[in-house]
Design an enzyme around this catalytic site. Structure first.
Site, PDB file in Angstrom:
ATOM      1  CG  HIS A 273      -2.036   0.642   0.896  1.00 38.68           C
ATOM      2  ND1 HIS A 273      -2.090   2.174   1.058  1.00 38.68           N
ATOM      3  CD2 HIS A 273      -3.563   0.541   0.581  1.00 38.68           C
ATOM      4  CE1 HIS A 273      -3.228   2.729   0.625  1.00 38.68           C
ATOM      5  NE2 HIS A 273      -4.102   1.739   1.068  1.00 38.68           N
ATOM      6  CG  ASP A 327      -8.625  -5.186  -2.100  1.00 37.58           C
ATOM      7  OD1 ASP A 327     -10.053  -4.623  -2.188  1.00 37.58           O
ATOM      8  OD2 ASP A 327      -8.132  -4.124  -2.496  1.00 37.58           O
TER       9      ASP A 327
END
Ligand code: COA
Length: 396
Positions: A273, A327
């Site tokens: 991320h 996710d």
């Protein structure tokens, strides 16, 4: 022809520095959401995500995000009632969706149907607080109905109408699966929506703010954000996570899969991320929600593969600050809830519309149109070439 987008460059003429992906470049000021990527903390309007996930509901969190404060009991009741009253979509929208190809991706169906709302509510009065309230209510209410409608339409069925006796999340699961959900499943799903509701200036929210800055209508703002969310580097990753876990097949294969992916410079889906150097706090909560689901509704062997992958990644990707993101575990929860895989990203959109609308409202509060600059890397000025003197250009 490709132009390098991965290197930081100082423009010779102006001295301006180009940062690929605008990493570390503030593009707005915002009071909506704060991320501490080193400590793995996330808060909405100052409230830690962990507290919201325990005490709040998706609609209450939506209100908080958009209007900045938790609603009073009366404000919340009014908002919930208004949303409930606007859940239905016009038969014209449903008829339009019946003309969409059943093989199309539900995100494309959602983008088109969200944009079509602008045709039905064409009054554009973005400086009127009542207009803003009504548009928020409509979008929050109708997006889930449109996602569920396309699911039934593509199976050759007629969409089913929302049920007024069911709360927001339970009603969505009912419209999607045609069964009233177990209350625990509905509560877990509602928490998933909260966790996905907002995440500062990610790609789709940036897209929403750029669109909002032109003073267009909120349906265009949401439609542009839905299109941006659809990509595999953003909202689309949780679909790919499940495919990857299935490919790995067994916990014993996890380490070898990672070694091969890293050696061939392939991204491991659900990891990494831009903002976090530790495990994404949303992944921590989603993992516990997944465990709650499995304890109640039965185990999923893919969860064992996911845990083995996370463990193996700790020494292989952890030193680079690459850990599971939102996710990684969400797909496992959705799968247990009976949500089809290609609806994972539309479900993300149902949640994120809250964040997009909060940014829409904030952008309108102090607007200046986005118009960044670029560093030109093309040809210098050159002379016109007559048509008969041209030869085919290489690579054209
Ligand atoms: N698997 C393996 N390596 C990864 C990785 C992953 N998922 N994510 C990042 N890296 C590595 C890159 O290969 C790169 O290594 P290098 O410096 O040796 O070349 C480095 O980490 C930086 O990656 P980069 O792609 O530049 O980071 P970014 O901030 O631009 O991208 C993501 C962030 C989310 C797009 C990226 O981590 C990714 O593609 N993840 C997989 C898709 C995903 O899960 N998306 C959902 C996000 S919520």
């Amino acid at each position: 022809m490709g132009v390098a987008q991965n290197e930081e460059i100082r423009h010779e003429k102006t001295g301006i520095v180009f940062r690929p992906g605008l990493e570390g470049v503030p593009a707005t000021q915002s009071a909506i959401c704060d991320i501490d990527g080193q400590l793995g903390r996330l808060s909405y309007r100052g409230y830690p995500l962990e507290d919201l996930a325990v005490h709040s509901t998706f609609l209450e969190t939506t209100y908080l995000l958009i209007w900045g404060e938790l609603p009073s009991p009366q404000q919340l009741r009014d908002f919930e009632e208004e949303v409930q009253m606007h859940r239905r979509v016009s038969f014209r929208v449903r008829d339009m969706m019946k003309c969409f190809p059943a093989s199309g991706h539900p995100m494309d169906a959602l983008q088109s149907s969200a944009a079509s709302l602008g045709l039905f509510y064409s009054r554009r009065a973005i400086d009127d607080p009542q207009y803003i309230y009504d548009a928020v209510v409509r979008l929050i209410a109708k997006i889930p109905t449109m996602v569920a409608a396309f699911q039934l339409i593509r199976k050759g069925q007629d969409p089913i109408q929302p049920r007024d006796d069911l709360a927001y999340s339970a009603n969505f699961l009912y419209m999607l699966t045609e069964r009233e959900p177990d209350p625990l499943a509905a509560r877990i799903f509602d928490r998933c929506l909260m966790l996905h509701a907002e995440h500062s200036l990610n790609a789709s929210t940036f897209s929403a703010r750029v669109t909002a800055s032109t003073l267009t209508d909120p349906y265009a703002v949401v439609a542009s954000a839905v299109g941006t969310l659809a990509g595999p580097l953003h909202g689309g990753a949780n679909e790919d996570v499940l495919a990857m876990l299935e490919e790995i097949g067994s916990p014993a294969n996890a380490a070898a899969y990672l070694d091969e992916a890293i050696a061939s410079k392939r991204k491991v889906m659900g990891f990494g991320h831009r903002e976090y150097r530790v495990k994404d706090p949303r992944a921590v909560i989603l993992q516990s929600l997944a465990e709650e689901m499995f304890a109640r509704f039965g185990h999923d062997d893919l969860y064992d593969v996911a845990r083995a992958l996370e463990e193996a990644a700790d020494s292989r990707l952890g030193p680079k600050g690459i850990y599971p993101n939102v996710d990684f575990y969400s797909g496992l929860v959705y799968r247990k809830l009976g949500i089809p895989r290609d609806l994972f990203t539309p479900v993300f959109a149902i949640a994120r519309v809250a964040g997009w609308l909060a940014h829409w409202r904030e952008q309108l509060g102090a607007n200046r149109i986005f118009r960044p600059s670029q560093i030109y890397t093309g040809r210098p000025l050159r002379s016109w070439v007559a048509r008969e003197s041209r030869v085919p250009a290489a690579g054209a």
